[in-house]
Design a protein around this motif. Structure first.
Motif, PDB file in Angstrom:
ATOM      1  N   ARG A   1      -2.291  -9.696   8.464  1.00 11.79           N
ATOM      2  CA  ARG A   1      -0.420  -9.280   9.240  1.00 11.79           C
ATOM      3  C   ARG A   1       0.140  -8.070   9.096  1.00 11.79           C
ATOM      4  NH1 ARG A   1       4.455 -12.887  10.525  1.00 11.79           N
ATOM      5  NH2 ARG A   1       4.142 -13.214   7.925  1.00 11.79           N
ATOM      6  N   TYR A   2       0.537  -6.746   9.469  1.00 21.59           N
ATOM      7  CA  TYR A   2       1.196  -6.158   9.123  1.00 21.59           C
ATOM      8  C   TYR A   2       2.901  -6.062   9.402  1.00 21.59           C
ATOM      9  CZ  TYR A   2       2.793  -1.024   9.281  1.00 21.59           C
ATOM     10  OH  TYR A   2       3.428   0.030   9.360  1.00 21.59           O
ATOM     11  N   LEU A   3       4.101  -6.183   8.027  1.00 17.70           N
ATOM     12  CA  LEU A   3       5.124  -6.446   8.126  1.00 17.70           C
ATOM     13  C   LEU A   3       5.509  -5.199   8.277  1.00 17.70           C
ATOM     14  CD1 LEU A   3       4.949  -8.902   4.696  1.00 17.70           C
ATOM     15  CD2 LEU A   3       4.940  -9.981   7.836  1.00 17.70           C
ATOM     16  N   GLY A   4       5.258  -4.182   8.086  1.00 18.28           N
ATOM     17  CA  GLY A   4       5.955  -3.199   8.352  1.00 18.28           C
ATOM     18  C   GLY A   4       6.007  -2.136   7.245  1.00 18.28           C
ATOM     19  N   LYS A   5       6.561  -0.567   6.923  1.00 19.05           N
ATOM     20  CA  LYS A   5       6.431   0.115   6.114  1.00 19.05           C
ATOM     21  C   LYS A   5       7.978   0.807   5.568  1.00 19.05           C
ATOM     22  CE  LYS A   5       7.193   3.785   9.361  1.00 19.05           C
ATOM     23  NZ  LYS A   5       7.748   2.746  10.194  1.00 19.05           N
ATOM     24  N   GLU A   6       8.327   1.540   4.416  1.00 19.56           N
ATOM     25  CA  GLU A   6       9.277   2.236   4.484  1.00 19.56           C
ATOM     26  C   GLU A   6       8.892   3.066   3.713  1.00 19.56           C
ATOM     27  OE1 GLU A   6      11.989   0.269   1.769  1.00 19.56           O
ATOM     28  OE2 GLU A   6       9.964  -0.610   0.475  1.00 19.56           O
ATOM     29  N   TYR A   7       9.607   3.954   4.042  1.00 17.14           N
ATOM     30  CA  TYR A   7       9.572   5.213   3.113  1.00 17.14           C
ATOM     31  C   TYR A   7      10.177   5.395   1.754  1.00 17.14           C
ATOM     32  CZ  TYR A   7       7.947   6.919   7.583  1.00 17.14           C
ATOM     33  OH  TYR A   7       7.445   6.915   8.737  1.00 17.14           O
ATOM     34  N   LYS A   8       9.571   6.183   0.575  1.00 19.43           N
ATOM     35  CA  LYS A   8       9.660   6.466  -0.628  1.00 19.43           C
ATOM     36  C   LYS A   8       9.161   7.571  -0.651  1.00 19.43           C
ATOM     37  CE  LYS A   8      10.333   1.712  -2.114  1.00 19.43           C
ATOM     38  NZ  LYS A   8       9.812   0.387  -2.640  1.00 19.43           N
ATOM     39  N   ASP A   9      10.678   8.474  -1.224  1.00 21.65           N
ATOM     40  CA  ASP A   9       9.796  10.114  -1.838  1.00 21.65           C
ATOM     41  C   ASP A   9       8.716  10.645  -0.992  1.00 21.65           C
ATOM     42  OD1 ASP A   9      11.804   9.186  -3.569  1.00 21.65           O
ATOM     43  OD2 ASP A   9      10.208   8.468  -4.898  1.00 21.65           O
ATOM     44  N   ASP A  10       7.862  10.773  -1.028  1.00 23.54           N
ATOM     45  CA  ASP A  10       7.325  11.450  -0.023  1.00 23.54           C
ATOM     46  C   ASP A  10       5.934  10.475   0.213  1.00 23.54           C
ATOM     47  OD1 ASP A  10       5.646  11.330  -2.499  1.00 23.54           O
ATOM     48  OD2 ASP A  10       5.141  14.101  -2.689  1.00 23.54           O
ATOM     49  N   MET A  11       6.160   8.947   0.301  1.00 31.84           N
ATOM     50  CA  MET A  11       4.843   7.775   0.196  1.00 31.84           C
ATOM     51  C   MET A  11       5.366   6.957   1.339  1.00 31.84           C
ATOM     52  SD  MET A  11       3.105   8.490  -2.486  1.00 31.84           S
ATOM     53  CE  MET A  11       2.233   7.203  -2.805  1.00 31.84           C
ATOM     54  N   VAL A  12       4.448   7.028   2.467  1.00 28.55           N
ATOM     55  CA  VAL A  12       4.438   5.632   2.974  1.00 28.55           C
ATOM     56  C   VAL A  12       4.432   4.365   2.711  1.00 28.55           C
ATOM     57  CG1 VAL A  12       3.941   4.342   5.526  1.00 28.55           C
ATOM     58  CG2 VAL A  12       4.152   6.718   5.055  1.00 28.55           C
TER      59      VAL A  12
ATOM     60  N   SER B   1       1.068  -1.150  -0.013  1.00 29.36           N
ATOM     61  CA  SER B   1      -0.051   0.227  -0.014  1.00 29.36           C
ATOM     62  C   SER B   1       0.513   0.982  -0.071  1.00 29.36           C
ATOM     63  CB  SER B   1      -1.073  -0.001   0.843  1.00 29.36           C
ATOM     64  OG  SER B   1      -1.771   1.329   1.337  1.00 29.36           O
ATOM     65  N   ARG B   2       0.900   2.106  -0.700  1.00 29.94           N
ATOM     66  CA  ARG B   2       1.417   3.540  -0.828  1.00 29.94           C
ATOM     67  C   ARG B   2       0.290   5.266  -0.635  1.00 29.94           C
ATOM     68  NH1 ARG B   2       2.698  -0.123  -4.755  1.00 29.94           N
ATOM     69  NH2 ARG B   2       5.266  -1.326  -5.322  1.00 29.94           N
ATOM     70  N   VAL B   3       1.075   6.090   0.419  1.00 31.02           N
ATOM     71  CA  VAL B   3      -0.216   6.695   0.595  1.00 31.02           C
ATOM     72  C   VAL B   3       0.935   7.826   0.947  1.00 31.02           C
ATOM     73  CG1 VAL B   3      -1.675   7.503   2.327  1.00 31.02           C
ATOM     74  CG2 VAL B   3      -1.335   4.687   2.120  1.00 31.02           C
ATOM     75  N   PHE B   4       1.028   8.942   0.180  1.00 27.92           N
ATOM     76  CA  PHE B   4       1.016  10.110   0.969  1.00 27.92           C
ATOM     77  C   PHE B   4       1.459  10.262   2.115  1.00 27.92           C
ATOM     78  CE2 PHE B   4       0.339  11.209  -3.002  1.00 27.92           C
ATOM     79  CZ  PHE B   4       0.926  11.868  -3.987  1.00 27.92           C
ATOM     80  N   ALA B   5       2.835  10.185   2.545  1.00 28.82           N
ATOM     81  CA  ALA B   5       3.502  10.078   4.532  1.00 28.82           C
ATOM     82  C   ALA B   5       2.191  11.516   5.186  1.00 28.82           C
ATOM     83  CB  ALA B   5       5.178  11.029   4.021  1.00 28.82           C
ATOM     84  N   ASP B   6       2.458  12.891   4.138  1.00 32.61           N
ATOM     85  CA  ASP B   6       1.256  13.831   5.152  1.00 32.61           C
ATOM     86  C   ASP B   6       0.232  13.543   5.554  1.00 32.61           C
ATOM     87  OD1 ASP B   6       1.760  13.745   2.350  1.00 32.61           O
ATOM     88  OD2 ASP B   6       0.864  16.193   2.493  1.00 32.61           O
TER      89      ASP B   6
ATOM     90  N   GLY C   1       4.417  11.829  14.041  1.00 30.92           N
ATOM     91  CA  GLY C   1       6.239  12.122  13.729  1.00 30.92           C
ATOM     92  C   GLY C   1       6.489  11.053  12.746  1.00 30.92           C
ATOM     93  N   LEU C   2       5.124  10.748  12.096  1.00 33.36           N
ATOM     94  CA  LEU C   2       5.548   9.849  10.249  1.00 33.36           C
ATOM     95  C   LEU C   2       6.761  10.659   9.723  1.00 33.36           C
ATOM     96  CD1 LEU C   2       2.374   7.755   9.002  1.00 33.36           C
ATOM     97  CD2 LEU C   2       3.757   7.473  10.477  1.00 33.36           C
ATOM     98  N   ILE C   3       8.396   9.768   9.462  1.00 35.51           N
ATOM     99  CA  ILE C   3       8.745  10.618   8.265  1.00 35.51           C
ATOM    100  C   ILE C   3       9.635  11.338   8.705  1.00 35.51           C
ATOM    101  CG2 ILE C   3       7.765  10.051   6.097  1.00 35.51           C
ATOM    102  CD1 ILE C   3       7.139  12.890   5.337  1.00 35.51           C
ATOM    103  N   SER C   4       9.854  11.787  10.116  1.00 33.12           N
ATOM    104  CA  SER C   4      10.968  12.614  10.702  1.00 33.12           C
ATOM    105  C   SER C   4      11.584  11.218  11.433  1.00 33.12           C
ATOM    106  CB  SER C   4      10.247  13.701  11.524  1.00 33.12           C
ATOM    107  OG  SER C   4       9.366  12.908  13.004  1.00 33.12           O
ATOM    108  N   GLU C   5      12.864  12.656  12.530  1.00 28.74           N
ATOM    109  CA  GLU C   5      13.045  12.309  13.361  1.00 28.74           C
ATOM    110  C   GLU C   5      12.472  12.194  14.993  1.00 28.74           C
ATOM    111  OE1 GLU C   5      14.316  16.552  13.144  1.00 28.74           O
ATOM    112  OE2 GLU C   5      14.284  14.579  11.468  1.00 28.74           O
ATOM    113  N   HIS C   6      11.142  12.192  14.474  1.00 29.18           N
ATOM    114  CA  HIS C   6      10.369  12.498  16.192  1.00 29.18           C
ATOM    115  C   HIS C   6       9.386  11.594  15.628  1.00 29.18           C
ATOM    116  CE1 HIS C   6      12.419  16.202  16.925  1.00 29.18           C
ATOM    117  NE2 HIS C   6      12.782  17.084  16.110  1.00 29.18           N
ATOM    118  N   GLU C   7       9.307  10.508  15.083  1.00 29.04           N
ATOM    119  CA  GLU C   7       8.627   9.241  14.686  1.00 29.04           C
ATOM    120  C   GLU C   7       8.323   8.502  16.145  1.00 29.04           C
ATOM    121  OE1 GLU C   7       8.394   7.054  11.709  1.00 29.04           O
ATOM    122  OE2 GLU C   7       8.750   5.553  12.201  1.00 29.04           O
ATOM    123  N   LEU C   8       7.498   7.667  16.699  1.00 30.75           N
ATOM    124  CA  LEU C   8       6.597   7.633  17.434  1.00 30.75           C
ATOM    125  C   LEU C   8       7.656   5.890  17.687  1.00 30.75           C
ATOM    126  CD1 LEU C   8       2.874   8.478  18.458  1.00 30.75           C
ATOM    127  CD2 LEU C   8       5.746   9.557  20.014  1.00 30.75           C
TER     128      LEU C   8
END
Length: 169
Positions: free
Chosen positions: A99-110, A45-50, A65-72
């Motif tokens: 089952r949720y496996l995880g995420k990564e950030y690509k450009d401005d997407m989660v 699933s690709r969703v805009f991070a903001d 705090g997604l996509i920041s150094e302050h992410e929970l």
């Protein structure tokens, strides 16, 4: 005459640039693949991070705090709970557990990864995708479903948030 032409072009282009700054397009893409060999449904699933961050923060009353150094540290738990409530898959009339496996950030997407295991060969696969509708009613969710040689894409909206793909055996 040359100055008049420049001013005319500027006046024609100004409203167009102003309009694009005011309106934002809200869209996500979800790829659903049934893998016959592993008997699993694999989802990307690709969703805009903001947009996702705003929705998660409002829903759970947090500052993720997604996509920041302050992410929970438990941001993935919130995402897992959110996906469990907003992305539902039914195979052959039976709801499957994702089952949720995880995420990564690509450009401005989660980019989030989910799966369902021990899933029988589908004769039908129903998807209900309600991602971000509570924050952005104009949200559109594109769903691509694939199993073997069969593939189809759907455009889902708030009032039409489900799709069904029937497979030949």
């Amino acid at each position: 005459m040359h100055k008049f032409l420049k001013i005319s072009i500027l006046l024609l282009l100004l409203p167009l640039t102003g309009f694009t700054a005011i309106h934002k397009f809200y869209v996500s893409t979800t790829d659903i693949n049934y893998d016959r060999e592993s008997r699993a449904i694999q989802i990307v699933s690709r969703v805009f991070a903001d947009d996702l961050e705003k929705t998660i923060d409002n829903r759970y009353e947090i500052k993720s705090g997604l996509i920041s150094e302050h992410e929970l540290p438990d941001a993935d738990t919130y995402l897992e709970n959110y996906y469990a409530s907003k992305l539902l898959i039914t195979v052959n009339g039976r709801k499957v557990t994702l089952r949720y496996l995880g995420k990564e950030y690509k450009d401005d997407m989660v980019v989030s990864y989910l799966e369902a295991v021990d899933v029988p060969l589908p004769t039908s696969l129903k998807t209900e995708n309600k991602l971000l509708y509570e924050t952005y009613p104009e949200q559109q969710n594109i769903v691509h479903i694939r199993s073997g040689d069969t593939r189809k894409s759907f455009l889902l909206q708030k009032d039409e948030d489900q799709c069904v793909l029937k497979f030949d055996k």
